[in-house]
Design a protein around this motif. Sequence first.
Motif, PDB file in Angstrom:
ATOM      1  N   GLU A  88       0.813  -1.209   0.000  1.00  0.00           N
ATOM      2  CA  GLU A  88       0.000   0.000   0.000  1.00  0.00           C
ATOM      3  C   GLU A  88       0.855   1.272   0.000  1.00  0.00           C
ATOM      4  OE1 GLU A  88      -3.359   0.228  -0.183  1.00  0.00           O
ATOM      5  OE2 GLU A  88      -3.077   2.402  -0.215  1.00  0.00           O
ATOM      6  N   SER A  89       1.895   1.278   0.824  1.00  0.00           N
ATOM      7  CA  SER A  89       2.713   2.485   0.998  1.00  0.00           C
ATOM      8  C   SER A  89       3.550   2.828  -0.231  1.00  0.00           C
ATOM      9  CB  SER A  89       3.642   2.317   2.202  1.00  0.00           C
ATOM     10  OG  SER A  89       4.478   1.193   2.004  1.00  0.00           O
ATOM     11  N   ASP A  90       3.735   1.859  -1.139  1.00  0.00           N
ATOM     12  CA  ASP A  90       4.564   2.101  -2.313  1.00  0.00           C
ATOM     13  C   ASP A  90       3.774   2.114  -3.618  1.00  0.00           C
ATOM     14  OD1 ASP A  90       7.029   2.326  -0.985  1.00  0.00           O
ATOM     15  OD2 ASP A  90       7.140   0.146  -0.785  1.00  0.00           O
ATOM     16  N   ALA A  91       2.467   1.822  -3.515  1.00  0.00           N
ATOM     17  CA  ALA A  91       1.669   1.667  -4.737  1.00  0.00           C
ATOM     18  C   ALA A  91       1.614   2.968  -5.539  1.00  0.00           C
ATOM     19  CB  ALA A  91       0.263   1.201  -4.385  1.00  0.00           C
ATOM     20  N   GLU A  92       1.397   4.083  -4.851  1.00  0.00           N
ATOM     21  CA  GLU A  92       1.303   5.349  -5.584  1.00  0.00           C
ATOM     22  C   GLU A  92       2.633   5.718  -6.236  1.00  0.00           C
ATOM     23  OE1 GLU A  92      -0.654   8.621  -3.633  1.00  0.00           O
ATOM     24  OE2 GLU A  92       0.341  10.087  -4.941  1.00  0.00           O
ATOM     25  N   LEU A  93       3.727   5.430  -5.547  1.00  0.00           N
ATOM     26  CA  LEU A  93       5.033   5.717  -6.145  1.00  0.00           C
ATOM     27  C   LEU A  93       5.251   4.863  -7.388  1.00  0.00           C
ATOM     28  CD1 LEU A  93       7.832   6.862  -6.352  1.00  0.00           C
ATOM     29  CD2 LEU A  93       8.580   5.263  -4.582  1.00  0.00           C
ATOM     30  N   ALA A  94       4.860   3.587  -7.319  1.00  0.00           N
ATOM     31  CA  ALA A  94       4.970   2.717  -8.499  1.00  0.00           C
ATOM     32  C   ALA A  94       4.140   3.295  -9.637  1.00  0.00           C
ATOM     33  CB  ALA A  94       4.493   1.308  -8.145  1.00  0.00           C
ATOM     34  N   ALA A  95       2.938   3.767  -9.321  1.00  0.00           N
ATOM     35  CA  ALA A  95       2.070   4.374 -10.331  1.00  0.00           C
ATOM     36  C   ALA A  95       2.745   5.606 -10.937  1.00  0.00           C
ATOM     37  CB  ALA A  95       0.736   4.756  -9.699  1.00  0.00           C
TER      38      ALA A  95
END
Lengths: 197, 197
Positions: free
Chosen positions: B124-131
């Motif tokens: 969850e904490s890295d999903a937006e960065l991956a996006a």
Amino acid sequence: MQLHKRDLVDAATAILDNFGIADLTMRRLARELSVSPGALYWHFANKQELLGAVSDRILEPLGDPPGDWQDRITNTCCALRDALLSHTDGSELVSASFAAGQSRTMADLVGRLATAARDAGVAESDAELAARTVIYYVLGFTADEQSRLQWDAAGATLPEEQSVLTSEPSRRFAFGLGLLIGGLTVHSAGVVPPAAT
Amino acid sequence: MQLHKRDLVDAATAILDNFGIADLTMRRLARELSVSPGALYWHFANKQELLGAVSDRILEPLGDPPGDWQDRITNTCCALRDALLSHTDGSELVSASFAAGQSRTMADLVGRLATAARDAGVAESDAELAARTVIYYVLGFTADEQSRLQWDAAGATLPEEQSVLTSEPSRRFAFGLGLLIGGLTVHSAGVVPPAAT
DNA sequence: ACCTGAACACCGTTCAAGT
DNA sequence: ACCTGAACACCGTTCAAGT
């Protein structure tokens, strides 16, 4: 006394650091140097070229790191991010110069990262793209990080509880970099990327 | 007759398509609409907001693709690239609006890609960065591609033998995308990305 | 060779005043 | 509510003329 390219770049970097990219105008720079605006055009053909020189100044701290391809990519990217964060609006300025093809250092960086990509097993025809993909990430990530940093610095300083987007940025930076290095690793293991379109 | 937001965005998009982002100024837009420059500020707070609306117009063709996470990322990225290439300086404009946080559609896209990243096994904490990493790639690649396309269109049209950088751009686009999807795949396989700094 | 002065052709934004 | 007119405070770039 005589004006030299160095003096222009010095003064331009000072304006950038103290007032940001919006105040880095040819007229403001001329005023700071107590010179007429037209004088600058004796030394640089146009503003883009001057900004390219400032970008190269910002990127001067970057060395040519040793090690295996993973280490070289990681170290280059971390050094690039550090350099950008060291100057107000650094990522915005260098991104613009990179897009305009006005930074010698960014061109060198593409070359070095392409070599690392080839060492990772990427074909000659795709090595530069792999290099550029890494750079797109560093510039994009750091521009985001810097705009949030500068916004926070201007507004209320929430002391402890920061947004999930501003917290532990170095760890987050490494995560995205790991994604790219992981992608290069599986690529070299012979996995073919899925077709697009 | 009355001016509506829609009219402004229509006219602004026409200027963009026919003359490029350098000519998309508030004064020029007002002139095209036979209205005083100040009138625009009744409908939009500032130029950034107007450009955000133009960006959303450009991104209107983007749908919400079905399929597994790889398909959704691939289709979203290809549709984004197509939309950007359909308008003069499209990537430059949307990149700027994205960086300024002025495009609703780009924000939606981050959300959708983050969901795909979670489906790929990203925390969850890295999903937006991956996006965001995926978006940095698409915007960076397409800005490069578009500037070369537009430069070639203006200058000499070398008919057959193109530079390695402008040849088979779709295949090259897919390669970089494959790197990122490959990175997400190994990540989900439990490989920890190497630490940076 | 290097710079000034002045001009050219613009910008984004604001705001009292009109309808 | 919506727009005009006019102003404010700027831009990047060019170029004859000076030294």
